[in-house]
Design an enzyme around this catalytic site. Structure first.
Site, mmCIF file in Angstrom:
data_model
loop_
_atom_site.group_PDB
_atom_site.id
_atom_site.type_symbol
_atom_site.label_atom_id
_atom_site.label_comp_id
_atom_site.label_asym_id
_atom_site.label_seq_id
_atom_site.Cartn_x
_atom_site.Cartn_y
_atom_site.Cartn_z
ATOM 1 N N PRO A 145 0.454 -1.094 0.295
ATOM 2 C CA PRO A 145 0.307 0.050 0.210
ATOM 3 C C PRO A 145 0.673 1.441 -0.037
ATOM 4 O O PRO A 145 -0.220 2.577 0.028
ATOM 5 C CB PRO A 145 -0.706 0.106 0.692
ATOM 6 C CG PRO A 145 -1.251 -1.834 1.406
ATOM 7 C CD PRO A 145 -0.326 -2.839 0.530
ATOM 8 N N GLU A 146 1.020 1.830 0.621
ATOM 9 C CA GLU A 146 1.966 3.353 0.292
ATOM 10 C C GLU A 146 2.944 3.016 -1.091
ATOM 11 O O GLU A 146 3.553 2.316 -1.606
ATOM 12 C CB GLU A 146 3.105 3.414 1.227
ATOM 13 C CG GLU A 146 2.487 3.345 2.517
ATOM 14 C CD GLU A 146 2.881 3.249 3.887
ATOM 15 O OE1 GLU A 146 3.298 4.237 3.595
ATOM 16 O OE2 GLU A 146 3.191 2.505 5.313
ATOM 17 N N LYS A 149 -0.973 7.491 -4.433
ATOM 18 C CA LYS A 149 -1.269 5.257 -4.608
ATOM 19 C C LYS A 149 -2.055 5.109 -5.335
ATOM 20 O O LYS A 149 -2.457 4.074 -5.196
ATOM 21 C CB LYS A 149 -2.160 5.786 -2.777
ATOM 22 C CG LYS A 149 -0.948 5.517 -1.615
ATOM 23 C CD LYS A 149 -1.469 4.906 -0.080
ATOM 24 C CE LYS A 149 -0.810 5.819 0.659
ATOM 25 N NZ LYS A 149 -1.424 6.214 2.174
ATOM 26 N N ARG A 160 -8.155 -8.405 2.471
ATOM 27 C CA ARG A 160 -9.523 -7.056 3.501
ATOM 28 C C ARG A 160 -10.502 -6.865 2.319
ATOM 29 O O ARG A 160 -10.983 -6.022 3.124
ATOM 30 C CB ARG A 160 -8.672 -6.646 3.895
ATOM 31 C CG ARG A 160 -7.962 -6.762 5.154
ATOM 32 C CD ARG A 160 -6.762 -6.313 6.177
ATOM 33 N NE ARG A 160 -7.933 -5.160 7.064
ATOM 34 C CZ ARG A 160 -8.038 -4.630 7.729
ATOM 35 N NH1 ARG A 160 -6.296 -3.991 8.605
ATOM 36 N NH2 ARG A 160 -8.504 -4.101 8.580
ATOM 37 N N ARG A 216 -2.059 24.208 10.444
ATOM 38 C CA ARG A 216 -3.482 22.957 11.049
ATOM 39 C C ARG A 216 -2.595 23.004 11.671
ATOM 40 O O ARG A 216 -1.720 23.131 13.082
ATOM 41 C CB ARG A 216 -2.456 21.308 9.464
ATOM 42 C CG ARG A 216 -3.057 21.634 8.276
ATOM 43 C CD ARG A 216 -4.051 21.758 8.012
ATOM 44 N NE ARG A 216 -4.991 21.335 6.574
ATOM 45 C CZ ARG A 216 -4.957 20.384 6.291
ATOM 46 N NH1 ARG A 216 -4.668 18.590 6.692
ATOM 47 N NH2 ARG A 216 -4.773 20.129 5.441
ATOM 48 N N ARG A 231 -4.754 1.903 14.874
ATOM 49 C CA ARG A 231 -3.467 0.980 14.052
ATOM 50 C C ARG A 231 -2.908 2.190 15.393
ATOM 51 O O ARG A 231 -2.986 1.823 16.356
ATOM 52 C CB ARG A 231 -3.245 1.562 12.944
ATOM 53 C CG ARG A 231 -3.280 3.188 12.483
ATOM 54 C CD ARG A 231 -2.984 4.227 11.400
ATOM 55 N NE ARG A 231 -4.044 3.507 10.701
ATOM 56 C CZ ARG A 231 -3.824 3.387 9.300
ATOM 57 N NH1 ARG A 231 -3.153 3.517 8.977
ATOM 58 N NH2 ARG A 231 -5.251 2.876 8.455
#
Length: 299
Positions: free
Chosen positions: A2-3, A61, A117, A176, A286
């Site tokens: 995934p990354e 991704k 998944r 942010r 996580r």
DNA sequence: AAAAGTACCTGCGCGC
DNA sequence: TGCGCGCAGGTACTTT
């Protein structure tokens, strides 16, 4: 896979092995892998038969094959997706959800979409103009048009994109109030970073994951971006990070970046800088891995 | 706008 | 050996 480094490894593997091939048949073993396809599995089948792969492009991704001026076959690997390029006679792979039967002349191959998944998927989407009018992503095998799948048009340029603008991104980061790790993971601000490379970048920058982004100096924020870019680049060069049977390249081979990890997955191992045991804390459903000595929360 | 929380899923390895 | 638990490289959607 995934990354960004893992997805880039897949993208490059696909570019190497299936360009020029056309789809002869499709086998849908689990329609949930096609749930993002607006036309459902039936529409998917219809649209993919005869499609020819000529280029594969990646942003963050997401990756896609332009099929016409207006449409692309898009893929996302989610948390556990894999793409394997096999010969039709090869033994089956666990968790295979979709098989594309390809041919070019007399050569036959299979593209197998594997996903434990089911958070990933394949789907067709309209191509739309990029908001900045620049090439949509990374695909060095040909000229990349300023056309991006509409479902990925909100994804920011990734850190390895030649048109990524660090100064503009830093500017936004500093407004942010949330923790810096949330900001690194925000795919609308910069794309490609996930949990592994966020933890690695923060370790390199000696920053605690909950440091409010607005408290960073411009210089520190820029340094963090540079360290993150560097870590992604090195991981791409190693074929990504593989821990287990998932996360392989299209030939089923593991990447070698796992040996370079300093923080992610190193719980209780000594920090390579100071020897303090790396800590894992529950974070956002996580985990976050960090050195409690090098990466103190300073507010 | 931005932040935070939840939903979507399966299968592996571990301790009991 | 079997069961329950915790764990996993992500994104989209909703609510405040």
């Amino acid at each position: 896979m995934p990354e960004l480094p893992e997805v880039e490894t897949v993208r490059a593997g696909l570019a190497n092995s299936i360009l020029g091939y056309s789809v002869q048949a499709v086998e849908i073993l689990d329609a949930r892998s096609l749930k993002r396809n607006a036309g459902g599995p039936k529409g998917f089948k219809k649209e993919i038969l005869g499609a020819k792969f000529q280029q594969v492009i990646r942003r963050g991704k997401f990756f896609w094959f332009p099929i016409s001026k207006e449409r692309a076959l898009v893929g996302h690997l989610g948390m556990s997706g894999q793409i394997l390029v096999r010969k039709p006679a090869d033994v089956e792979d666990k968790c295979t959800r979709v098989i594309l039967e390809l041919s070019r002349g007399r050569s036959s191959k299979q593209v197998r979409f594997i996903d434990q998944r089911l958070f990933g998927g394949l789907y067709f989407d309209d191509l739309v103009l990029t908001s900045d009018g620049k090439p949509a992503g990374f695909g060095p095998e040909g000229r990349v048009e300023p056309l991006i799948p509409s479902s990925a048009s909100h994804i920011a340029r990734d850190l390895l994109d030649p048109h990524f603008d660090p100064d503009a991104v830093v500017e936004k980061m500093l407004t942010r109030k949330t923790g810096i790790k949330n900001v690194l993971l925000d795919q609308n601000l910069m794309s490609g970073i996930g949990n592994i490379y966020a933890d690695e970048s923060l370790w390199l920058a000696k920053l605690h994951y909950n440091t409010p982004a607005e408290l960073l100096s411009k210089k520190k924020a820029l340094e963090l971006i540079e360290l993150a870019t560097d870590v992604l680049r090195k991981a791409v060069a190693q074929g990504g990070t593989s821990f287990d049977e998932q996360y392989k390249n299209v030939n089923g081979e593991s990447g070698y970046f796992a040996v370079s990890l300093n923080a992610y997955g190193q719980t209780d191992e000594p920090c390579p800088r100071c020897g303090t045991p790396i800590r894992r804390e529950a974070w956002s459903n996580r985990g976050s891995h960090f050195c409690p000595r090098c990466q103190k929360l300073k507010i």
